[in-house]
Design an enzyme around this catalytic site. Structure first.
Site, PDB file in Angstrom:
ATOM      1  N   GLU A 185      -9.993  -2.956  -0.991  1.00  0.00           N
ATOM      2  CA  GLU A 185      -9.256  -2.565   0.673  1.00  0.00           C
ATOM      3  C   GLU A 185      -9.877  -3.265   1.174  1.00  0.00           C
ATOM      4  O   GLU A 185      -8.971  -3.824   2.351  1.00  0.00           O
ATOM      5  CB  GLU A 185     -10.342  -1.117   0.724  1.00  0.00           C
ATOM      6  CG  GLU A 185     -10.418   0.387  -0.121  1.00  0.00           C
ATOM      7  CD  GLU A 185      -8.844   0.660  -0.048  1.00  0.00           C
ATOM      8  OE1 GLU A 185      -7.970  -0.032   0.605  1.00  0.00           O
ATOM      9  OE2 GLU A 185      -8.697   1.277  -0.972  1.00  0.00           O
TER      10      GLU A 185
ATOM     11  N   HIS B  38      -6.624  -5.531   1.367  1.00  0.00           N
ATOM     12  CA  HIS B  38      -5.790  -4.631   2.266  1.00  0.00           C
ATOM     13  C   HIS B  38      -5.920  -5.078   3.337  1.00  0.00           C
ATOM     14  O   HIS B  38      -4.989  -5.855   4.310  1.00  0.00           O
ATOM     15  CB  HIS B  38      -5.396  -3.485   2.638  1.00  0.00           C
ATOM     16  CG  HIS B  38      -4.968  -2.443   0.991  1.00  0.00           C
ATOM     17  ND1 HIS B  38      -3.755  -3.472   0.361  1.00  0.00           N
ATOM     18  CD2 HIS B  38      -4.676  -1.705   0.056  1.00  0.00           C
ATOM     19  CE1 HIS B  38      -3.803  -2.781  -0.813  1.00  0.00           C
ATOM     20  NE2 HIS B  38      -4.392  -1.693  -1.048  1.00  0.00           N
TER      21      HIS B  38
END
Length: 305
Positions: free
Chosen positions: A218, A221
């Site tokens: 994550e 990202h």
């Protein structure tokens, strides 16, 4: 291809397991974002269409080299040295009123170690500056795009676009986490950050996703990286030249799988050991040099990081 390795050793995991679903949170938007080939939701971060990705890339190219301003643009970019960019981290631990979801200082420290090991050969170092704990039943099951997520972030978020706000909760629905991209910051700064299922931290119960690499994924990202299977076998894929094209997410650890044999950038087996795929935590151990450079430039351009 130059590969950047995680410091810990690779333990190959062969079993394909699912995360039990929960009815506590609908996560409708996350379901929409999940890849159609997914047998469960590993990541709820929005998966842009080829057209959306193309428009984002055009904007990125236009922003390069512009004078520094909030939410994007900077001086002329040059790749930065390994370990030269310090990212301050604000950890927000969400529990329910009974204390479920609580994390010890040791567990948080282990997660930070996993994160720094994963990014060890990139410009980024993650520095935990504060931790807060919020007992809140609504936030504890906050799903992607929900009013509970908005309320949680509006109440807790600290810092600016250079700071990583890291939330842990029990979002349910089989989802492991989601994140915002650097290009999202200017239009929605309060929404910025990553949200991770608390049982994915090292030693948690979300096996085979309990070694802390949901956070690694994550944060990738958050720094601007797409999934390795972005765009499938066609088009520009994840816009990283040294990650071979991949038709669909990898589950378990199918080393040697080659799902793309025709088209641009298909040379090489699928990057199933890459942190931006969906493989088991024990299978993931690398970012490529191209990914490190792209994350560096995107976060420089849009976050002034």
């Amino acid at each position: 291809m130059k590969i950047l390795f995680k410091a810990s050793s690779l333990a190959v995991a062969l079993a394909i397991l699912t995360i039990p679903t929960s009815s506590n949170a609908a996560n409708h938007k996350a379901f929409e974002h999940a890849n159609n080939n997914a047998s469960f939701l590993r990541c709820g971060t929005k998966h842009p269409s080829a057209k959306e990705a193309e428009l984002k890339e055009r904007h990125f190219n236009n922003q390069r080299g512009k004078p520094s301003k909030p939410g994007g643009g900077g001086d002329t970019y040059t790749p930065r040295n390994v370990g030269s960019v310090v990212v301050d981290v604000y950890m927000h631990v969400i529990t329910d009123s009974s204390g479920n979801g609580a994390l010890s200082n040791a567990e948080i420290s282990q997660q930070m170690s996993v994160l720094n090991n994963a990014y060890a050969n990139t410009p980024f170092i993650f520095n935990l500056v504060a931790t807060d704990v919020s007992p809140n039943n609504e936030w504890y099951t906050a799903g992607h795009g929900s009013s509970a997520e908005t309320n949680m972030k509006n109440a807790l978020r600290q810092g600016d676009g250079t700071d990583l706000n890291f939330y842990t909760n029990n979002m349910g629905g089989g989802l492991l986490g989601w994140a915002t991209f650097p290009s999202d910051y200017a239009s929605s700064p309060m929404n910025d950050g990553v949200v991770v299922l608390y049982t994915t931290l090292p030693g948690g119960t979300a096996a085979p996703y309990n070694e802390g690499d949901t956070a690694t994924h994550e944060v990738g990202h958050w720094l601007g990286l797409y999934h390795t299977f972005q765009g499938g076998c066609k088009g520009s894929g994840d816009y990283v030249a040294d990650t071979p094209a991949e038709k669909s997410p990898a589950y378990g650890c199918p080393v040697g799988r080659d799902s793309c044999t025709k088209g641009k950038g298909v040379e090489g087996a699928d990057p199933v050991t890459n942190f931006m795929d969906y493989s088991d935590d024990a299978c993931m151990y690398q970012f490529t040099e191209g990914q490190a450079n792209r994350a560096d430039e995107l976060s420089f351009t849009y976050r002034n990081l």
